[in-house]
Design a protein around this motif. Structure first.
Motif, PDB file in Angstrom:
ATOM      1  N   GLY A  42       0.837  -1.198   0.000  1.00 58.81           N
ATOM      2  CA  GLY A  42       0.000   0.000   0.000  1.00 58.81           C
ATOM      3  C   GLY A  42       0.869   1.243   0.000  1.00 58.81           C
ATOM      4  N   THR A  43       0.620   2.146  -0.928  1.00 57.44           N
ATOM      5  CA  THR A  43       1.476   3.327  -1.082  1.00 57.44           C
ATOM      6  C   THR A  43       0.738   4.580  -0.634  1.00 57.44           C
ATOM      7  OG1 THR A  43       0.857   3.547  -3.440  1.00 57.44           O
ATOM      8  CG2 THR A  43       2.798   2.219  -2.909  1.00 57.44           C
ATOM      9  N   GLY A  44       0.344   5.409  -1.559  1.00 56.66           N
ATOM     10  CA  GLY A  44      -0.356   6.658  -1.295  1.00 56.66           C
ATOM     11  C   GLY A  44      -0.824   7.207  -2.623  1.00 56.66           C
ATOM     12  N   GLY A  45      -1.223   8.471  -2.646  1.00 54.78           N
ATOM     13  CA  GLY A  45      -1.746   9.063  -3.863  1.00 54.78           C
ATOM     14  C   GLY A  45      -0.665   9.345  -4.892  1.00 54.78           C
ATOM     15  N   GLU A  46      -1.044   9.324  -6.164  1.00 55.65           N
ATOM     16  CA  GLU A  46      -0.118   9.672  -7.230  1.00 55.65           C
ATOM     17  C   GLU A  46       0.379  11.101  -7.027  1.00 55.65           C
ATOM     18  OE1 GLU A  46      -1.534   8.938 -11.143  1.00 55.65           O
ATOM     19  OE2 GLU A  46      -2.312   6.945 -10.665  1.00 55.65           O
ATOM     20  N   GLY A  47       1.662  11.301  -7.317  1.00 54.40           N
ATOM     21  CA  GLY A  47       2.270  12.604  -7.098  1.00 54.40           C
ATOM     22  C   GLY A  47       2.934  12.739  -5.747  1.00 54.40           C
ATOM     23  N   GLY A  48       2.728  11.739  -4.852  1.00 52.88           N
ATOM     24  CA  GLY A  48       3.343  11.747  -3.533  1.00 52.88           C
ATOM     25  C   GLY A  48       4.538  10.812  -3.465  1.00 52.88           C
ATOM     26  N   VAL A  49       5.316  10.928  -2.400  1.00 52.57           N
ATOM     27  CA  VAL A  49       6.559  10.165  -2.294  1.00 52.57           C
ATOM     28  C   VAL A  49       6.295   8.691  -1.991  1.00 52.57           C
ATOM     29  CG1 VAL A  49       8.757   9.976  -1.061  1.00 52.57           C
ATOM     30  CG2 VAL A  49       7.842  12.217  -1.647  1.00 52.57           C
ATOM     31  N   TYR A  50       5.275   8.368  -1.200  1.00 50.48           N
ATOM     32  CA  TYR A  50       4.965   6.961  -0.965  1.00 50.48           C
ATOM     33  C   TYR A  50       4.710   6.249  -2.295  1.00 50.48           C
ATOM     34  CZ  TYR A  50       4.217   7.809   4.075  1.00 50.48           C
ATOM     35  OH  TYR A  50       4.370   8.122   5.407  1.00 50.48           O
ATOM     36  N   HIS A  51       3.989   6.906  -3.173  1.00 48.70           N
ATOM     37  CA  HIS A  51       3.680   6.315  -4.470  1.00 48.70           C
ATOM     38  C   HIS A  51       4.961   6.088  -5.263  1.00 48.70           C
ATOM     39  CE1 HIS A  51       1.729   5.843  -8.436  1.00 48.70           C
ATOM     40  NE2 HIS A  51       0.652   5.510  -7.741  1.00 48.70           N
ATOM     41  N   LEU A  83      -5.423  -1.570   6.264  1.00 46.67           N
ATOM     42  CA  LEU A  83      -5.274  -2.588   5.221  1.00 46.67           C
ATOM     43  C   LEU A  83      -4.279  -3.668   5.633  1.00 46.67           C
ATOM     44  CD1 LEU A  83      -5.210  -0.265   2.082  1.00 46.67           C
ATOM     45  CD2 LEU A  83      -7.025  -1.862   2.699  1.00 46.67           C
ATOM     46  N   VAL A  84      -3.167  -3.269   6.254  1.00 51.97           N
ATOM     47  CA  VAL A  84      -2.188  -4.243   6.722  1.00 51.97           C
ATOM     48  C   VAL A  84      -2.762  -5.080   7.855  1.00 51.97           C
ATOM     49  CG1 VAL A  84       0.037  -4.489   7.901  1.00 51.97           C
ATOM     50  CG2 VAL A  84      -0.165  -2.957   5.936  1.00 51.97           C
ATOM     51  N   SER A  85      -3.472  -4.464   8.760  1.00 51.56           N
ATOM     52  CA  SER A  85      -4.077  -5.185   9.875  1.00 51.56           C
ATOM     53  C   SER A  85      -5.080  -6.226   9.392  1.00 51.56           C
ATOM     54  CB  SER A  85      -4.768  -4.202  10.817  1.00 51.56           C
ATOM     55  OG  SER A  85      -5.519  -4.873  11.811  1.00 51.56           O
ATOM     56  N   ASP A  86      -5.867  -5.859   8.373  1.00 50.89           N
ATOM     57  CA  ASP A  86      -6.902  -6.757   7.860  1.00 50.89           C
ATOM     58  C   ASP A  86      -6.357  -7.846   6.946  1.00 50.89           C
ATOM     59  OD1 ASP A  86      -8.718  -5.209   9.218  1.00 50.89           O
ATOM     60  OD2 ASP A  86      -9.369  -4.074   7.452  1.00 50.89           O
ATOM     61  N   GLY A  87      -5.077  -7.753   6.556  1.00 52.72           N
ATOM     62  CA  GLY A  87      -4.514  -8.710   5.614  1.00 52.72           C
ATOM     63  C   GLY A  87      -4.767  -8.371   4.174  1.00 52.72           C
ATOM     64  N   ALA A  88      -5.360  -7.193   3.910  1.00 53.59           N
ATOM     65  CA  ALA A  88      -5.605  -6.781   2.532  1.00 53.59           C
ATOM     66  C   ALA A  88      -4.325  -6.321   1.848  1.00 53.59           C
ATOM     67  CB  ALA A  88      -6.646  -5.668   2.492  1.00 53.59           C
ATOM     68  N   MET A  89      -3.338  -5.877   2.630  1.00 54.22           N
ATOM     69  CA  MET A  89      -2.016  -5.510   2.132  1.00 54.22           C
ATOM     70  C   MET A  89      -0.972  -6.215   2.991  1.00 54.22           C
ATOM     71  SD  MET A  89      -2.101  -3.377  -0.458  1.00 54.22           S
ATOM     72  CE  MET A  89      -3.725  -3.338  -1.246  1.00 54.22           C
ATOM     73  N   ASP A  90       0.118  -6.627   2.352  1.00 54.52           N
ATOM     74  CA  ASP A  90       1.204  -7.261   3.093  1.00 54.52           C
ATOM     75  C   ASP A  90       2.078  -6.241   3.802  1.00 54.52           C
ATOM     76  OD1 ASP A  90       0.529  -9.845   2.061  1.00 54.52           O
ATOM     77  OD2 ASP A  90       1.455  -9.259   0.178  1.00 54.52           O
ATOM     78  N   ALA A  91       2.278  -5.099   3.166  1.00 50.58           N
ATOM     79  CA  ALA A  91       3.137  -4.043   3.707  1.00 50.58           C
ATOM     80  C   ALA A  91       2.580  -2.707   3.242  1.00 50.58           C
ATOM     81  CB  ALA A  91       4.579  -4.218   3.239  1.00 50.58           C
ATOM     82  N   ALA A  92       2.964  -1.636   3.935  1.00 48.02           N
ATOM     83  CA  ALA A  92       2.457  -0.324   3.557  1.00 48.02           C
ATOM     84  C   ALA A  92       3.285   0.759   4.217  1.00 48.02           C
ATOM     85  CB  ALA A  92       0.982  -0.169   3.956  1.00 48.02           C
ATOM     86  N   PHE A  93       3.209   1.949   3.637  1.00 47.79           N
ATOM     87  CA  PHE A  93       3.878   3.127   4.187  1.00 47.79           C
ATOM     88  C   PHE A  93       2.925   3.856   5.126  1.00 47.79           C
ATOM     89  CE2 PHE A  93       5.690   2.611  -0.123  1.00 47.79           C
ATOM     90  CZ  PHE A  93       7.017   2.393   0.212  1.00 47.79           C
TER      91      PHE A  93
END
Length: 336
Positions: A42-51, A83-93
């Motif tokens: 899981g990243t973030g919105g386009e145009g941001g650094v997480y993305h 999302l990470v807590s629910d298992g919908a994402m493996d990792a995230a920022f």
């Protein structure tokens, strides 16, 4: 990577989790399967650094036979922890202050979430962006203005709401008419939509928390003269009210075209996973971060801030045991 990642399709839910976990205990002793380690990020919105950072990790994984990172655009920090807590994402920022609330089960989270850190990555800088010719000099001056607080479910939204509260400004929705005394009209837009709205006159200011430089802000500065508000006076109050995650950091002159240097608020960014991620998988993910550091810096220079000495400084969000094992292997012992 110098080590061979273990195969693990981690995003599992419900009763299937126990079956997959039991199967995995047998899998570790078998030859490595042909399909790659597949991790959702899981990243973030386009145009941001997480993305951008996530795109860099996905690109790095393209060159590795046994690794595949699949990125997903999200609202960022608050949503990512869920999302990470629910298992919908493996990792995230996530921002560190948001992750701390997640592990303690404080608002906006209703219960403690099983979140563990892989690394402290870099420091985000809080931006309050206005047009260069706007009359605003500080947060107090935004009274009566229309302000984008960031995407709903983002860490930007959280720090924006905190800053408005410190400035004594109430939020009113954009369908409630013009903001009155002591109020701002609050809208919640992604970083790209916020930048377009400021350029086109749809908002008077927007808040953003991200690494330097943030591409959407850089693009805006090339199109429209802008500046950032000085936020340094609010750092002590943030620390007193919400904990020691905040620091005064500069945005140097030249970071954005034509934008003078300004003092603002820094908040660390973390990469987080679920505490149930297998030890070896978290260790390999941590190794991937460090062994790909130079390649990631070609995507965004914030990757150069990654160093084992600072990466282990994630408390009160505990390090995952696999990440801690990696740091011990490179002689940076972690003893929570």
């Amino acid at each position: 990577m110098t080590r061979s990642p273990r195969h693990w399709l981690w995003s599992i839910t419900g009763s299937a989790a126990a079956l997959v976990a039991a199967t995995a205990l047998l899998t570790w002793s078998l030859p490595l399967p042909q399909e790659p380690l597949r991790l959702s990020l899981g990243t973030g919105g386009e145009g941001g650094v997480y993305h951008a950072y996530g795109a860099g990790l996905a690109q790095v994984s393209d060159g590795l036979d046994q690794v595949e990172i699949v990125t997903h655009t999200t609202a960022a920090s608050v949503e990512n922890n869920r999302l990470v807590s629910d298992g919908a994402m493996d990792a995230a920022f996530t921002l560190a202050d948001v992750a701390a609330l997640a592990v303690s089960g404080e608002e906006p989270f209703s219960d403690p979430l099983p979140i563990r850190a892989v690394a402290r990555l870099y420091d985000n800088h809080t931006h309050v962006v206005v047009r260069a010719d706007a009359p605003y000099e500080g947060l107090d001056d935004l009274e009566g203005a229309t302000v984008s607080l960031g995407a709903s479910g983002s860490g930007t939204e959280m720090i924006a709401e905190r800053l408005l509260d410190l400035a004594g400004l109430e939020q009113v929705p954009d369908d409630a008419g013009s903001a009155g005394a002591g109020e701002v009209t609050a809208v919640r837009l992604s970083i790209e939509r916020s930048a377009r709205a400021l350029r086109d006159g749809g908002v008077d200011a927007f808040v953003w928390s991200g690494g330097l430089p943030t591409q959407a802000v850089a693009d805006l500065a090339e199109q429209t003269p802008i500046r950032l508000l000085d936020l340094s006076e609010h750092v002590p109050a943030l620390v007193d009210a919400y904990g020691g995650y905040f620091s005064e950091l500069p945005v140097p002159s030249g970071t954005y075209a034509g934008v003078p240097a300004v003092r603002t608020i820094g908040v660390p960014s973390l990469l987080v996973v679920n505490e149930r991620m297998p030890h070896e998988v978290a260790e390999d993910l941590t190794a991937l971060l460090f062994e790909s550091r130079s390649a990631l810096a070609e995507t965004h220079p914030v990757a150069l801030q990654l160093h084992p000495r600072s990466a282990i400084a994630t408390l009160p969000v505990p390090l995952h045991s696999g990440a801690a094992e990696y740091y011990r292997s490179v002689k940076y012992a972690y003893d929570p």
